[in-house]
Design a protein around this motif. Structure first.
Motif, mmCIF file in Angstrom:
data_model
loop_
_atom_site.group_PDB
_atom_site.id
_atom_site.type_symbol
_atom_site.label_atom_id
_atom_site.label_comp_id
_atom_site.label_asym_id
_atom_site.label_seq_id
_atom_site.Cartn_x
_atom_site.Cartn_y
_atom_site.Cartn_z
ATOM 1 N N GLN A 215 0.830 -1.200 0.000
ATOM 2 C CA GLN A 215 0.000 0.000 0.000
ATOM 3 C C GLN A 215 0.862 1.247 0.000
ATOM 4 O OE1 GLN A 215 -3.141 0.008 2.960
ATOM 5 N NE2 GLN A 215 -3.217 -2.232 3.011
ATOM 6 N N LEU A 216 0.523 2.182 -0.886
ATOM 7 C CA LEU A 216 1.206 3.465 -0.950
ATOM 8 C C LEU A 216 0.171 4.548 -0.647
ATOM 9 C CD1 LEU A 216 3.778 5.087 -1.659
ATOM 10 C CD2 LEU A 216 2.975 5.134 -4.020
ATOM 11 N N PRO A 217 0.185 5.134 0.570
ATOM 12 C CA PRO A 217 -0.826 6.129 0.939
ATOM 13 C C PRO A 217 -0.538 7.503 0.346
ATOM 14 C CG PRO A 217 0.667 5.755 2.765
ATOM 15 C CD PRO A 217 1.083 4.803 1.683
ATOM 16 N N HIS A 218 -1.617 8.228 0.046
ATOM 17 C CA HIS A 218 -1.473 9.602 -0.443
ATOM 18 C C HIS A 218 -2.782 10.345 -0.228
ATOM 19 C CE1 HIS A 218 0.255 12.892 -2.749
ATOM 20 N NE2 HIS A 218 -0.880 12.962 -3.435
ATOM 21 N N HIS A 219 -2.765 11.350 0.630
ATOM 22 C CA HIS A 219 -3.923 12.214 0.880
ATOM 23 C C HIS A 219 -5.188 11.416 1.224
ATOM 24 C CE1 HIS A 219 -2.192 15.902 -1.471
ATOM 25 N NE2 HIS A 219 -1.423 15.523 -0.460
ATOM 26 N N GLY A 220 -5.051 10.404 2.067
ATOM 27 C CA GLY A 220 -6.222 9.648 2.478
ATOM 28 C C GLY A 220 -6.682 8.595 1.488
ATOM 29 N N LEU A 221 -5.951 8.405 0.409
ATOM 30 C CA LEU A 221 -6.218 7.320 -0.534
ATOM 31 C C LEU A 221 -5.047 6.339 -0.500
ATOM 32 C CD1 LEU A 221 -7.594 9.288 -3.626
ATOM 33 C CD2 LEU A 221 -8.922 8.004 -1.935
ATOM 34 N N ILE A 222 -5.274 5.173 -1.053
ATOM 35 C CA ILE A 222 -4.241 4.132 -1.109
ATOM 36 C C ILE A 222 -4.068 3.683 -2.558
ATOM 37 C CG2 ILE A 222 -3.649 1.769 -0.438
ATOM 38 C CD1 ILE A 222 -3.473 3.627 1.894
ATOM 39 N N ALA A 223 -2.822 3.670 -3.014
ATOM 40 C CA ALA A 223 -2.512 3.000 -4.280
ATOM 41 C C ALA A 223 -1.958 1.621 -3.932
ATOM 42 C CB ALA A 223 -1.490 3.789 -5.078
ATOM 43 N N VAL A 224 -2.519 0.595 -4.527
ATOM 44 C CA VAL A 224 -2.035 -0.769 -4.302
ATOM 45 C C VAL A 224 -1.005 -1.062 -5.389
ATOM 46 C CG1 VAL A 224 -2.673 -3.194 -4.097
ATOM 47 C CG2 VAL A 224 -4.229 -1.416 -3.267
ATOM 48 N N VAL A 225 0.235 -1.281 -4.957
ATOM 49 C CA VAL A 225 1.360 -1.355 -5.892
ATOM 50 C C VAL A 225 2.226 -2.563 -5.585
ATOM 51 C CG1 VAL A 225 1.376 1.172 -6.075
ATOM 52 C CG2 VAL A 225 2.916 0.040 -4.471
ATOM 53 N N SER A 226 3.037 -2.936 -6.556
ATOM 54 C CA SER A 226 4.107 -3.900 -6.302
ATOM 55 C C SER A 226 5.300 -3.543 -7.180
ATOM 56 C CB SER A 226 3.644 -5.340 -6.558
ATOM 57 O OG SER A 226 3.351 -5.552 -7.920
ATOM 58 N N GLN A 227 6.427 -4.133 -6.855
ATOM 59 C CA GLN A 227 7.664 -3.882 -7.590
ATOM 60 C C GLN A 227 7.748 -4.838 -8.778
ATOM 61 O OE1 GLN A 227 11.265 -4.089 -5.204
ATOM 62 N NE2 GLN A 227 12.305 -5.156 -6.883
ATOM 63 N N VAL A 228 8.100 -4.314 -9.942
ATOM 64 C CA VAL A 228 8.294 -5.152 -11.130
ATOM 65 C C VAL A 228 9.629 -4.790 -11.777
ATOM 66 C CG1 VAL A 228 5.840 -5.562 -11.600
ATOM 67 C CG2 VAL A 228 6.945 -3.516 -12.517
ATOM 68 N N PRO A 229 10.269 -5.721 -12.467
ATOM 69 C CA PRO A 229 11.602 -5.467 -13.031
ATOM 70 C C PRO A 229 11.562 -4.604 -14.288
ATOM 71 C CG PRO A 229 10.889 -7.698 -13.546
ATOM 72 C CD PRO A 229 9.846 -7.128 -12.624
ATOM 73 N N GLU A 230 12.552 -3.749 -14.411
ATOM 74 C CA GLU A 230 12.661 -2.897 -15.603
ATOM 75 C C GLU A 230 12.809 -3.712 -16.873
ATOM 76 O OE1 GLU A 230 14.768 0.972 -16.065
ATOM 77 O OE2 GLU A 230 15.407 0.534 -14.007
ATOM 78 N N ARG A 231 13.486 -4.850 -16.785
ATOM 79 C CA ARG A 231 13.751 -5.641 -17.996
ATOM 80 C C ARG A 231 12.458 -6.099 -18.682
ATOM 81 N NH1 ARG A 231 14.839 -9.110 -13.723
ATOM 82 N NH2 ARG A 231 13.517 -10.986 -13.665
ATOM 83 N N ASP A 232 11.350 -6.146 -17.920
ATOM 84 C CA ASP A 232 10.068 -6.555 -18.491
ATOM 85 C C ASP A 232 9.072 -5.409 -18.622
ATOM 86 O OD1 ASP A 232 10.627 -9.301 -18.834
ATOM 87 O OD2 ASP A 232 10.264 -9.667 -16.708
ATOM 88 N N PHE A 233 9.203 -4.371 -17.768
ATOM 89 C CA PHE A 233 8.142 -3.370 -17.680
ATOM 90 C C PHE A 233 8.588 -1.953 -18.045
ATOM 91 C CE2 PHE A 233 6.470 -6.893 -15.313
ATOM 92 C CZ PHE A 233 5.119 -6.885 -15.619
#
Length: 278
Positions: free
Chosen positions: A32-50
């Protein structure tokens, strides 16, 4: 966190834990990445693919795309079990946390507006498939007789064509009536283009592909309404099959400009693969 940031959805803060076996895209667990009372649901992905260039190549690889869509949908399903997520389109990627926050800042009001409208609601999908062979089998009283003459053959061929036309008319009439009935029991509804058999891998021709926005509290009644339709449909319209899927996050009702593209069809396929008993 290193690597690029893959964003699945935006939602309000929630306290419940996601399922322990949810790994996300590229095998990375969502956070979870919080910002101004909202949450972005994120994960880490590799540059070689994304990163931009490899991602463009991967989006032409149906096997890679399908696997990514299934992982994406797995996270959305887990979120839907504990909150009301606002799904973003497949392969929404940013350089770092700052990039995600800039996106959330720019779209904050739209996110809040849509989340307020979708709060406590889920999407149910209903498809109707027409299977002419099943209809013919249901209406047949015995084995087909051989034509005695050429004229007899042409007459029977005209009768079969007429029967097919009547069957498609019954199918379309049934689909319209079903959509009207379900729309009256939902808060909102969307008619999608019929799904190609190559994408859905389902038998028959898709004559209804619709989504319905339903409060969680009324979902059981909605499912029962579809079930009653399934119980009577064979008698009213032989050769038709009604398929219910859900509950899903409300993809069809998110209404965010720029968050739909061709890859969303692959997400739809992933949802089809994950369908189960409600």
């Amino acid at each position: 966190m290193t690597g690029l940031r893959y964003v699945y959805a935006v939602c309000r803060p929630f306290g419940a834990a996601l399922q322990a076996d949810v790994t996300g895209v590229a095998g990375s667990p969502p956070g979870q990445l919080p910002h101004h009372g909202l949450i972005a649901v994120v994960s880490q992905v590799p540059e070689r693919d994304f990163a931009e260039e490899p991602l463009r190549r991967h989006l032409e690889d149906l096997e890679w795309l399908s696997a990514t869509a299934r992982a994406h949908q797995g996270v959305i399903d887990a979120l839907t079990a504990v909150t009301t997520p606002l799904p973003l389109r497949l392969a929404t990627v940013f350089r770092d946390d700052a990039g995600v926050r800039v996106m959330m800042e720019a779209r904050e009001q739209a996110f809040r507006r849509v989340l307020a409208r979708l709060d406590g609601r889920v999407e149910w999908g209903v498809k109707v498939y027409a299977e002419p062979e099943a209809a013919e089998s249901a209406e047949s009283t015995g084995p087909p007789e051989k034509a005695a003459t050429g004229r007899d053959y042409l007459r029977r061929r005209r009768l079969r064509t007429h029967a097919h036309d009547e069957m498609w008319q019954r199918a379309e009439k049934f689909a319209r009536r079903l959509h009207d009935t379900l729309s009256a029991s939902a808060e909102d509804a969307r008619l999608h283009a019929p799904q190609a058999a190559a994408l859905s891998r389902a038998s028959g021709r898709n004559v209804l592909n619709a989504a319905y926005l339903v409060p969680r509290s009324r979902s059981e009644a909605f499912v029962e309404l579809v079930g009653r339709t399934q119980d009577t449909q064979d008698e009213e319209a032989p050769g038709l099959r009604v398929e219910l899927t859900g509950p899903w996050a409300a993809y069809s009702f998110a209404g965010l400009d720029g968050d739909t593209d061709d890859t969303d069809d692959t997400v739809g396929e992933a949802r089809h693969d994950r369908r189960g008993t409600p």
